[in-house]
Scaffold this motif. Sequence first.
Motif, mmCIF file in Angstrom:
data_model
loop_
_atom_site.group_PDB
_atom_site.id
_atom_site.type_symbol
_atom_site.label_atom_id
_atom_site.label_comp_id
_atom_site.label_asym_id
_atom_site.label_seq_id
_atom_site.Cartn_x
_atom_site.Cartn_y
_atom_site.Cartn_z
ATOM 1 N N THR A 1 0.850 -1.203 0.168
ATOM 2 C CA THR A 1 -0.245 -0.026 0.073
ATOM 3 C C THR A 1 0.844 1.103 0.038
ATOM 4 O O THR A 1 0.728 2.328 -0.738
ATOM 5 C CB THR A 1 -0.843 0.069 1.283
ATOM 6 N N TYR B 1 -14.225 3.619 1.955
ATOM 7 C CA TYR B 1 -12.737 4.050 2.706
ATOM 8 C C TYR B 1 -13.406 5.123 3.546
ATOM 9 O O TYR B 1 -14.252 5.777 3.424
ATOM 10 C CB TYR B 1 -12.063 4.784 1.634
ATOM 11 N N ILE C 1 -6.708 3.705 4.212
ATOM 12 C CA ILE C 1 -6.937 2.507 3.305
ATOM 13 C C ILE C 1 -6.506 1.550 3.974
ATOM 14 O O ILE C 1 -5.234 1.248 4.533
ATOM 15 C CB ILE C 1 -5.866 2.695 2.283
ATOM 16 N N VAL D 1 -5.666 0.210 -3.158
ATOM 17 C CA VAL D 1 -5.641 1.659 -3.071
ATOM 18 C C VAL D 1 -6.488 2.215 -4.232
ATOM 19 O O VAL D 1 -6.414 1.800 -5.253
ATOM 20 C CB VAL D 1 -4.264 1.990 -3.245
#
Length: 120
Positions: free
Chosen positions: A21, A85, A94, A100
């Motif tokens: 991420t 989110y 996240i 993402v």
Amino acid sequence: MSKPKDVDSYIANADKEARPTLEELREIINSTVPEAEEGIKYDVPFYVFNGTHVGFTAFKNHATFGIGADALRSEDREMLEEKGYKTGKETIQIQYDQAVPTTEITQLLEPKVEEARKAQ
């Protein structure tokens, strides 16, 4: 996590599940704002360009992308929250098991970058 000296060490010292991420957030920033100066401020990755900045932070179960209240309006927060989110006034959270939101982050970054370029 020990105090990082640069973004590479920040990512390398993050938990294994956080690294993909963080790498993706870094790539989004670098591809959208190639002129941004990458560094560490407040012990987290920060990207500064023409008087504005963005950054990200790793937590136990999520990463937070900080883009600023000027770029993250209430309608943007609603759209991101509808997609699962969590958001704050100027952040997007996240979870490591979430994709993402690359397109959304890029779309939020582009006008911010354009504004900063015009202010040069």
